[in-house]
Write a protein that holds these residues in place. Sequence first.
Motif, PDB file in Angstrom:
ATOM      1  N   TRP A   1       0.827  -1.207   0.000  1.00  0.00           N
ATOM      2  CA  TRP A   1       0.000   0.000   0.000  1.00  0.00           C
ATOM      3  C   TRP A   1       0.863   1.261   0.000  1.00  0.00           C
ATOM      4  CZ3 TRP A   1      -4.400   0.653  -1.860  1.00  0.00           C
ATOM      5  CH2 TRP A   1      -5.362  -0.352  -1.814  1.00  0.00           C
ATOM      6  N   MET A   2       2.010   1.202   0.647  1.00  0.00           N
ATOM      7  CA  MET A   2       2.924   2.340   0.579  1.00  0.00           C
ATOM      8  C   MET A   2       3.367   2.588  -0.852  1.00  0.00           C
ATOM      9  SD  MET A   2       5.260   1.708   4.000  1.00  0.00           S
ATOM     10  CE  MET A   2       6.452   2.965   3.501  1.00  0.00           C
ATOM     11  N   ALA A   3       3.646   1.508  -1.579  1.00  0.00           N
ATOM     12  CA  ALA A   3       4.055   1.650  -2.981  1.00  0.00           C
ATOM     13  C   ALA A   3       2.927   2.233  -3.823  1.00  0.00           C
ATOM     14  CB  ALA A   3       4.486   0.284  -3.528  1.00  0.00           C
ATOM     15  N   VAL A   4       1.696   1.784  -3.584  1.00  0.00           N
ATOM     16  CA  VAL A   4       0.541   2.311  -4.325  1.00  0.00           C
ATOM     17  C   VAL A   4       0.383   3.810  -4.073  1.00  0.00           C
ATOM     18  CG1 VAL A   4      -1.978   2.249  -4.490  1.00  0.00           C
ATOM     19  CG2 VAL A   4      -0.681   0.110  -4.405  1.00  0.00           C
ATOM     20  N   ILE A   5       0.502   4.205  -2.812  1.00  0.00           N
ATOM     21  CA  ILE A   5       0.353   5.617  -2.463  1.00  0.00           C
ATOM     22  C   ILE A   5       1.451   6.464  -3.081  1.00  0.00           C
ATOM     23  CG2 ILE A   5       0.409   7.251  -0.521  1.00  0.00           C
ATOM     24  CD1 ILE A   5      -0.936   4.994   1.153  1.00  0.00           C
ATOM     25  N   MET A   6       2.687   5.947  -3.047  1.00  0.00           N
ATOM     26  CA  MET A   6       3.805   6.680  -3.651  1.00  0.00           C
ATOM     27  C   MET A   6       3.618   6.822  -5.159  1.00  0.00           C
ATOM     28  SD  MET A   6       7.006   5.096  -1.498  1.00  0.00           S
ATOM     29  CE  MET A   6       8.233   5.958  -2.498  1.00  0.00           C
ATOM     30  N   MET A   7       3.161   5.761  -5.825  1.00  0.00           N
ATOM     31  CA  MET A   7       2.940   5.832  -7.274  1.00  0.00           C
ATOM     32  C   MET A   7       1.830   6.822  -7.603  1.00  0.00           C
ATOM     33  SD  MET A   7       3.465   1.975  -8.783  1.00  0.00           S
ATOM     34  CE  MET A   7       2.319   1.195  -7.645  1.00  0.00           C
TER      35      MET A   7
ATOM     36  N   LEU B   1      -8.077   6.325  -2.566  1.00  0.00           N
ATOM     37  CA  LEU B   1      -7.067   5.399  -2.049  1.00  0.00           C
ATOM     38  C   LEU B   1      -7.455   4.869  -0.674  1.00  0.00           C
ATOM     39  CD1 LEU B   1      -3.764   7.195  -3.125  1.00  0.00           C
ATOM     40  CD2 LEU B   1      -4.684   5.068  -4.055  1.00  0.00           C
ATOM     41  N   ALA B   2      -8.003   5.742   0.169  1.00  0.00           N
ATOM     42  CA  ALA B   2      -8.421   5.307   1.505  1.00  0.00           C
ATOM     43  C   ALA B   2      -9.559   4.300   1.420  1.00  0.00           C
ATOM     44  CB  ALA B   2      -8.832   6.522   2.342  1.00  0.00           C
ATOM     45  N   ALA B   3     -10.523   4.541   0.521  1.00  0.00           N
ATOM     46  CA  ALA B   3     -11.630   3.604   0.348  1.00  0.00           C
ATOM     47  C   ALA B   3     -11.131   2.269  -0.192  1.00  0.00           C
ATOM     48  CB  ALA B   3     -12.675   4.198  -0.603  1.00  0.00           C
ATOM     49  N   MET B   4     -10.186   2.318  -1.110  1.00  0.00           N
ATOM     50  CA  MET B   4      -9.614   1.099  -1.666  1.00  0.00           C
ATOM     51  C   MET B   4      -8.858   0.307  -0.601  1.00  0.00           C
ATOM     52  SD  MET B   4      -7.240   0.851  -5.092  1.00  0.00           S
ATOM     53  CE  MET B   4      -8.152   2.221  -5.806  1.00  0.00           C
ATOM     54  N   PHE B   5      -8.112   1.031   0.241  1.00  0.00           N
ATOM     55  CA  PHE B   5      -7.389   0.378   1.331  1.00  0.00           C
ATOM     56  C   PHE B   5      -8.357  -0.312   2.290  1.00  0.00           C
ATOM     57  CE2 PHE B   5      -6.066   0.820   5.794  1.00  0.00           C
ATOM     58  CZ  PHE B   5      -4.973  -0.037   5.800  1.00  0.00           C
ATOM     59  N   HIS B   6      -9.423   0.377   2.665  1.00  0.00           N
ATOM     60  CA  HIS B   6     -10.387  -0.219   3.588  1.00  0.00           C
ATOM     61  C   HIS B   6     -11.113  -1.399   2.950  1.00  0.00           C
ATOM     62  CE1 HIS B   6      -9.701   3.352   6.061  1.00  0.00           C
ATOM     63  NE2 HIS B   6     -10.284   2.686   7.046  1.00  0.00           N
TER      64      HIS B   6
END
Length: 258
Positions: free
Chosen positions: A199-205, A234-239
Amino acid sequence: MKLHIVPARTGFQWVKLGAKTFFRQPLAMGGLFFMFMAAVSVLSLIPLLGTLISLALVPAATLGLMAASREAEQGRFPMPTLLVTAFRSGPANTRSILVLGAMYAAALMLVFGVGALLAPDVPAIEMPEGEVSPERVRAMFNNPGLWVALVLYVPVLMAFWHAPALVHWYGVSPFKSLFFSLMACWANKGAMLLYSLGWMAVIMMAGVVMNLLAVLLGGAALLNIVLYPMVLLLAAMFHTSIWFTVRDSFVTQEDRAA
């Protein structure tokens, strides 16, 4: 119910399943998360008490989003009523999830309090609204209270990660659910680590893409327009992905028989 140990690579699979499931029902999953954030924003208008209520509702909201993710995974449209799943299964379940919420609020306030006590007294840096200076960033990362709070939050996060699902779907008591959740996160620490890194990689991208779009199409003004919707997405996808970490970390007798 029995703890299920998964390979470390499953962490990346959880990220992919969360994104895939979200895009099956993006309006529903995004809308449910937005409803929760809207409720938090309204509650935050109440001094102190609003913050406590918001924190106490996090386990119930997390459970609701898990239930919605499970519906979307099975090809069904998640209805808005799923957001209050925790309060629709009788007084006993409602009481348990409220106790869990109260414990979460107390734990977070304790973490914030310790962090605030260790924070140094620094003069405020006057900057134009919305502008972030290198001095402000440096002061934030040089704050020992921030790092202590982050370290203290990790076991709190682990203890409450699976707890709402354990209380609601498995009938575990609030106190036992914290222990089982902590043990499950530790037993699957490899998968949880890769899940976090994924998820860190997704957020950075996503940040890189937004910066490139801002440069190519209109500068900082465009970035400010798309930033908040992108963060919510992104937050909704993470949850959405949290459900899969729970689903794969525990098995029941029915699962083993199947």
